[in-house]
Design a protein around this motif. Structure first.
Motif, short mmCIF file in Angstrom:
data_model
loop_
_atom_site.label_atom_id
_atom_site.label_comp_id
_atom_site.label_asym_id
_atom_site.label_seq_id
_atom_site.Cartn_x
_atom_site.Cartn_y
_atom_site.Cartn_z
N ARG A 24 0.86 -1.18 0.00
CA ARG A 24 0.00 0.00 0.00
C ARG A 24 0.90 1.23 0.00
O ARG A 24 1.90 1.28 0.71
N SER B 154 0.66 5.39 0.55
CA SER B 154 -0.19 6.45 1.06
C SER B 154 0.56 7.78 1.01
O SER B 154 1.77 7.83 1.27
N THR C 192 1.33 11.02 2.86
CA THR C 192 1.25 11.44 4.26
C THR C 192 1.53 12.92 4.47
O THR C 192 1.29 13.44 5.55
N GLY D 211 -3.57 11.70 2.86
CA GLY D 211 -4.74 10.85 3.11
C GLY D 211 -5.05 9.93 1.96
O GLY D 211 -5.71 8.91 2.13
N ASP D 212 -4.56 10.25 0.74
CA ASP D 212 -4.77 9.35 -0.41
C ASP D 212 -4.00 8.06 -0.18
O ASP D 212 -2.89 8.07 0.36
N SER D 213 -4.58 6.95 -0.60
CA SER D 213 -3.94 5.66 -0.43
C SER D 213 -4.23 4.80 -1.65
O SER D 213 -5.32 4.88 -2.22
N ARG E 145 -3.43 4.04 10.23
CA ARG E 145 -2.34 4.98 9.94
C ARG E 145 -2.84 6.12 9.06
O ARG E 145 -2.44 7.27 9.22
N GLN E 146 -3.72 5.79 8.12
CA GLN E 146 -4.28 6.85 7.27
C GLN E 146 -5.17 7.78 8.08
O GLN E 146 -5.12 9.00 7.90
N SER F 16 -4.48 11.84 8.83
CA SER F 16 -5.46 12.76 8.24
C SER F 16 -5.43 14.14 8.89
O SER F 16 -5.83 15.13 8.28
N LEU G 30 -10.90 8.91 2.44
CA LEU G 30 -11.21 8.16 3.66
C LEU G 30 -12.59 7.52 3.63
O LEU G 30 -12.84 6.58 4.39
#
Length: 153
Positions: free
Chosen positions: A7, A9, A11, A26-28, A96-97, A101, A141
């Motif tokens: 993954r 993300s 940050t 926040g994008d993953s 973690r996301q 955020s 999210l």
């Protein structure tokens, strides 16, 4: 046994300009299923880390199974976290996301859970409230709220 999922993300951002691909903290992304959605500049760097992590390598100074890197666009310099996801790691990756955020409603209880000091009921309540307030706004999210609740049981 299949190979571990990866993954990626976003940050943070260090540069003065927004990302030309629209990436925001926040994008993953799932490295294997969604790599076409990730900026090619960032993917050029991510490939190296994905291979290191997927095949059991580690990077000095980084927690096991993770690496941080920046996109090479100096005007943007998005900061990415890349993670190897083993069985059971999905909830931690989602949390973690939430923690990254910056939204106190979910960031604080998610970080507390990740630090081992969290309360399942408080975390679940916070995620439910976040889903009510933001669950259909279109942000990255939105799909994570129901998944986190399902994983928490």
């Amino acid at each position: 046994m299949g190979r571990p999922r990866i993954r990626i993300s976003v940050t943070g951002r260090l540069g003065p300009r927004g990302c030309h691909r629209g990436h925001q903290p926040g994008d993953s992304f799932d490295f294997d299923a969604e790599r076409g959605r990730i900026c090619p500049l960032a993917m050029h760097v991510a490939f190296l880390y994905a291979d290191i992590l997927r095949y059991g390598g580690a990077l000095p100074g980084e927690p096991a199974g993770t690496a941080r890197f920046c996109c090479p666009d100096a005007d943007t310099a998005n900061v990415f976290l890349i993670e190897r996801l083993e069985d059971g790691d999905e909830l931690r990756a989602i949390l973690r996301q939430f923690a990254a955020s910056g939204w106190p409603l979910i960031a604080a209880p998610a970080q507390a859970w990740l630090d081992g000091a969290g309360d399942r009921a408080a975390l679940t309540d916070a995620i439910r409230q976040a889903e009510r307030e933001c669950g259909s706004c279109g942000c990255a999210l939105d799909p994570l709220y129901p998944r986190a609740l399902a994983l928490l049981g």
